[in-house]
Design a protein around this motif. Structure first.
Motif, PDB file in Angstrom:
ATOM      1  N   UNK A   1       6.192   9.025   5.966  1.00  0.00           N
ATOM      2  CA  UNK A   1       5.301   8.243   6.824  1.00  0.00           C
ATOM      3  C   UNK A   1       4.023   7.940   6.051  1.00  0.00           C
ATOM      4  N   UNK A   2       3.474   6.734   6.279  1.00  0.00           N
ATOM      5  CA  UNK A   2       2.171   6.389   5.710  1.00  0.00           C
ATOM      6  C   UNK A   2       1.507   5.358   6.607  1.00  0.00           C
ATOM      7  N   UNK A   3       0.171   5.250   6.484  1.00  0.00           N
ATOM      8  CA  UNK A   3      -0.610   4.351   7.335  1.00  0.00           C
ATOM      9  C   UNK A   3      -1.381   3.353   6.500  1.00  0.00           C
ATOM     10  N   UNK A   4      -1.601   2.149   7.119  1.00  0.00           N
ATOM     11  CA  UNK A   4      -2.280   1.077   6.369  1.00  0.00           C
ATOM     12  C   UNK A   4      -3.510   0.445   7.012  1.00  0.00           C
TER      13      UNK A   4
ATOM     14  N   UNK B   1      -1.709   0.453  10.057  1.00  0.00           N
ATOM     15  CA  UNK B   1      -0.429   0.469  10.770  1.00  0.00           C
ATOM     16  C   UNK B   1       0.389   1.625  10.222  1.00  0.00           C
ATOM     17  N   UNK B   2       1.048   2.350  11.106  1.00  0.00           N
ATOM     18  CA  UNK B   2       1.866   3.478  10.667  1.00  0.00           C
ATOM     19  C   UNK B   2       3.260   2.983  10.307  1.00  0.00           C
ATOM     20  N   UNK B   3       3.686   3.331   9.093  1.00  0.00           N
ATOM     21  CA  UNK B   3       5.001   2.935   8.590  1.00  0.00           C
ATOM     22  C   UNK B   3       5.848   4.162   8.311  1.00  0.00           C
ATOM     23  N   UNK B   4       7.129   3.925   8.216  1.00  0.00           N
ATOM     24  CA  UNK B   4       8.109   4.966   7.952  1.00  0.00           C
ATOM     25  C   UNK B   4       9.112   4.406   6.953  1.00  0.00           C
ATOM     26  N   UNK B   5       9.394   5.172   5.893  1.00  0.00           N
ATOM     27  CA  UNK B   5      10.500   4.786   5.025  1.00  0.00           C
ATOM     28  C   UNK B   5      11.725   5.555   5.479  1.00  0.00           C
TER      29      UNK B   5
ATOM     30  N   UNK C   1       0.817  -1.215   0.000  1.00  0.00           N
ATOM     31  CA  UNK C   1       0.000   0.000   0.000  1.00  0.00           C
ATOM     32  C   UNK C   1       0.854   1.270   0.000  1.00  0.00           C
ATOM     33  N   UNK C   2       2.131   1.148   0.323  1.00  0.00           N
ATOM     34  CA  UNK C   2       3.031   2.302   0.280  1.00  0.00           C
ATOM     35  C   UNK C   2       3.098   2.942  -1.092  1.00  0.00           C
ATOM     36  N   UNK C   3       2.821   2.160  -2.147  1.00  0.00           N
ATOM     37  CA  UNK C   3       2.814   2.715  -3.504  1.00  0.00           C
ATOM     38  C   UNK C   3       1.728   3.774  -3.655  1.00  0.00           C
ATOM     39  N   UNK C   4       0.618   3.621  -2.926  1.00  0.00           N
ATOM     40  CA  UNK C   4      -0.458   4.611  -2.981  1.00  0.00           C
ATOM     41  C   UNK C   4      -0.019   5.953  -2.403  1.00  0.00           C
ATOM     42  N   UNK C   5       1.037   5.955  -1.608  1.00  0.00           N
ATOM     43  CA  UNK C   5       1.566   7.171  -0.975  1.00  0.00           C
ATOM     44  C   UNK C   5       2.867   7.621  -1.643  1.00  0.00           C
ATOM     45  N   UNK C   6       3.195   7.038  -2.798  1.00  0.00           N
ATOM     46  CA  UNK C   6       4.443   7.317  -3.517  1.00  0.00           C
ATOM     47  C   UNK C   6       5.679   7.070  -2.659  1.00  0.00           C
ATOM     48  N   UNK C   7       5.585   6.107  -1.761  1.00  0.00           N
ATOM     49  CA  UNK C   7       6.704   5.787  -0.878  1.00  0.00           C
ATOM     50  C   UNK C   7       7.870   5.157  -1.638  1.00  0.00           C
ATOM     51  N   UNK C   8       7.580   4.605  -2.806  1.00  0.00           N
ATOM     52  CA  UNK C   8       8.610   3.882  -3.544  1.00  0.00           C
ATOM     53  C   UNK C   8       8.818   4.448  -4.950  1.00  0.00           C
ATOM     54  N   UNK C   9       8.590   5.746  -5.110  1.00  0.00           N
ATOM     55  CA  UNK C   9       8.674   6.347  -6.437  1.00  0.00           C
ATOM     56  C   UNK C   9      10.113   6.604  -6.881  1.00  0.00           C
ATOM     57  N   UNK C  10      11.029   6.776  -5.944  1.00  0.00           N
ATOM     58  CA  UNK C  10      12.425   7.049  -6.284  1.00  0.00           C
ATOM     59  C   UNK C  10      13.194   5.741  -6.451  1.00  0.00           C
ATOM     60  N   UNK C  11      14.316   5.814  -7.141  1.00  0.00           N
ATOM     61  CA  UNK C  11      15.148   4.636  -7.387  1.00  0.00           C
ATOM     62  C   UNK C  11      16.082   4.364  -6.213  1.00  0.00           C
ATOM     63  N   UNK C  12      15.746   3.396  -5.432  1.00  0.00           N
ATOM     64  CA  UNK C  12      16.553   2.935  -4.317  1.00  0.00           C
ATOM     65  C   UNK C  12      16.495   1.411  -4.307  1.00  0.00           C
ATOM     66  N   UNK C  13      17.418   0.785  -3.624  1.00  0.00           N
ATOM     67  CA  UNK C  13      17.326  -0.646  -3.375  1.00  0.00           C
ATOM     68  C   UNK C  13      16.585  -0.799  -2.055  1.00  0.00           C
ATOM     69  N   UNK C  14      15.402  -1.389  -2.112  1.00  0.00           N
ATOM     70  CA  UNK C  14      14.629  -1.625  -0.896  1.00  0.00           C
ATOM     71  C   UNK C  14      15.161  -2.873  -0.214  1.00  0.00           C
ATOM     72  N   UNK C  15      15.308  -2.792   1.106  1.00  0.00           N
ATOM     73  CA  UNK C  15      15.785  -3.937   1.866  1.00  0.00           C
ATOM     74  C   UNK C  15      14.868  -4.184   3.051  1.00  0.00           C
TER      75      UNK C  15
END
Length: 160
Positions: free
Chosen positions: A141-144, A146-150, A69-83
Motif C-alpha cells: 500500500x502507498x499514498x499519493x 490517494x491510497x493505492x494498492x499493488x 510516485x509508487x517508485x518512491x515506495x519501491x512498489x515497482x522494484x521487483x520484476x513483474x509485468x505491470x498491467x
C-alpha cells in the motif's frame, strides 16, 4: 460475447479519454489534451473491442500501468509485468468484468511468462474484488495522497 484486441489509434484514444465515470470512479476521468492523447499513443496501450468492433475497454502494460510516485515506495522494484485496464463506463458494474479481465490476462500471459502486477486505488473495492477473484493477492500500500494498492498474480495461480 467475443472480445478482440486492436492496436491503439487516435480514434480509440480520443474516445477513451472522453469517457466519464460516476462518483467515486470519476477519479479515472481524463480531459482530452495533447498530453493525454500522447499517453495512449506513445505507450503500450491496446483497445478491446466486441464482435461488432465497438470499443469496450483497453489495457496497458509496463510503466504506463504504474503510478509514478509508487517508485518512491519501491512498489515497482521487483520484476513483474505491470498491467492497467479500463472499461467503458456504461459497462462497469454489470458483471462483465470477469470475462473482460480474464481475456486480458490470458493474452498477456501468452506473451510474457513473468508474474503480473497491477496498481489499484483502494477505494475501488469492486475492482479489488474482481482482481482477487482472478488470483491476484494484495502486496503493498502507498499514498499519493490517494491510497493505492499493488496486487500480484503468479502465472501458475491461474484460475481459468
Amino acid at each position: 460475447m467475443e472480445l478482440l484486441i486492436r492496436n491503439m489509434n487516435e480514434k480509440y484514444a480520443q474516445e477513451i479519454i472522453c469517457w466519464q465515470y460516476e462518483e467515486p470512479y470519476d477519479f479515472y476521468n481524463n480531459e482530452l489534451s495533447e498530453e493525454s492523447l500522447r499517453e495512449f499513443l506513445d505507450n503500450p496501450y491496446f483497445a478491446i473491442m466486441n464482435e461488432q468492433e465497438e470499443l469496450i475497454g483497453f489495457y496497458c502494460t509496463g510503466s504506463a500501468a504504474q503510478v509514478p510516485i509508487g517508485h518512491d515506495f519501491n512498489a515497482y522494484s521487483e520484476e513483474y509485468i505491470d498491467i492497467g485496464i479500463g472499461m467503458k463506463p456504461t459497462l462497469t458494474g454489470k458483471g462483465f468484468g470477469t470475462k473482460f479481465f480474464s481475456f486480458i490476462i490470458k493474452n498477456i500471459q501468452q506473451e510474457y511468462a513473468t508474474p503480473l502486477r497491477l496498481t489499484v486505488a483502494q477505494f475501488n473495492k469492486r475492482a479489488i474484488f474482481l482482481y482477487e477473484k482472478l488470483g491476484f493477492v494484495k502486496e503493498l500500500e502507498f499514498s499519493t495522497p490517494t491510497e493505492f494498492l499493488t496486487m500480484l498474480k503468479n502465472c501458475k495461480s491461474d484460475p481459468f
